[in-house]
Design a protein around this motif. Sequence first.
Motif, PDB file in Angstrom:
ATOM      1  N   GLU A   2       0.889  -1.236  -0.044  1.00 52.97           N
ATOM      2  CA  GLU A   2      -0.013   0.104   0.172  1.00 52.97           C
ATOM      3  C   GLU A   2       0.983   1.315  -0.046  1.00 52.97           C
ATOM      4  O   GLU A   2       1.723   1.456   0.640  1.00 52.97           O
ATOM      5  N   PRO A   3       0.520   2.256  -0.761  1.00 52.43           N
ATOM      6  CA  PRO A   3       1.221   3.606  -0.645  1.00 52.43           C
ATOM      7  C   PRO A   3       1.230   4.082   0.927  1.00 52.43           C
ATOM      8  O   PRO A   3       0.476   3.840   1.413  1.00 52.43           O
ATOM      9  N   GLU A   8       4.557   8.922   6.592  1.00 54.72           N
ATOM     10  CA  GLU A   8       4.929   7.482   7.122  1.00 54.72           C
ATOM     11  C   GLU A   8       6.380   7.159   6.714  1.00 54.72           C
ATOM     12  O   GLU A   8       6.957   6.499   7.572  1.00 54.72           O
ATOM     13  N   LYS A   9       6.882   7.380   5.612  1.00 51.54           N
ATOM     14  CA  LYS A   9       8.059   6.842   5.114  1.00 51.54           C
ATOM     15  C   LYS A   9       9.242   7.523   6.005  1.00 51.54           C
ATOM     16  O   LYS A   9      10.116   6.978   6.236  1.00 51.54           O
ATOM     17  N   GLU A  10       9.081   8.641   6.494  1.00 49.89           N
ATOM     18  CA  GLU A  10      10.148   9.478   7.166  1.00 49.89           C
ATOM     19  C   GLU A  10       9.989   8.821   8.593  1.00 49.89           C
ATOM     20  O   GLU A  10      10.978   9.040   9.291  1.00 49.89           O
ATOM     21  N   LEU A  11       8.760   8.544   9.270  1.00 47.87           N
ATOM     22  CA  LEU A  11       8.549   8.250  10.505  1.00 47.87           C
ATOM     23  C   LEU A  11       8.947   6.720  10.654  1.00 47.87           C
ATOM     24  O   LEU A  11       9.402   6.278  11.847  1.00 47.87           O
ATOM     25  N   ARG A  99      -6.554  -2.257   7.501  1.00 43.55           N
ATOM     26  CA  ARG A  99      -5.350  -1.144   7.489  1.00 43.55           C
ATOM     27  C   ARG A  99      -6.228   0.218   7.367  1.00 43.55           C
ATOM     28  O   ARG A  99      -5.753   1.251   8.027  1.00 43.55           O
ATOM     29  N   ALA A 100      -7.564   0.311   7.025  1.00 42.64           N
ATOM     30  CA  ALA A 100      -8.149   1.455   7.137  1.00 42.64           C
ATOM     31  C   ALA A 100      -8.150   1.833   8.442  1.00 42.64           C
ATOM     32  O   ALA A 100      -8.195   3.428   8.761  1.00 42.64           O
TER      33      ALA A 100
END
Length: 144
Positions: A2-3, A8-11, A99-100
């Motif tokens: 999932e994108p 989120e990518k940084e944390l 995930r939602a």
Amino acid sequence: MEPKLILEKELEPIFLQKFPPFSEEVKEFLVKYGPYIMLFFSVLGILGLLTAFGVGGAVFGMGAASVGLGAAFYIGVALGVVTLIMYLMAFTPLKARKRAGWNLLYYAMLVGLVSNLIQFQIVGFIISGLIGFWVLFQIREKYI
């Protein structure tokens, strides 16, 4: 895969690699009982917001708004309402381990942190951000 959500990518590397991991038992406990605990505290939060509206209205009528209980208070209450709505919306998907539900918790966390910043609650911003994201990233794998 999932994108990733905003930030989120940084944390992710911070809270998954630099903070100690939870045991599987703790993760399972949080995923199993966390939605109910969150629902309980959301109901308490709604009662608190109703009180804030009542007190805010009474204080505004007495002229206290002119001495500093102005925009930050009402913006904080409005963001609190948004956060509580997101928590309540997340209850059903969290119970179903979707995930939602996790995504809603993540966004509610961000809104809460923005509220802390607007109200200049820097210590609350730091503590709730560190603990909240640590817990969120530790249980993320349990939601599909």
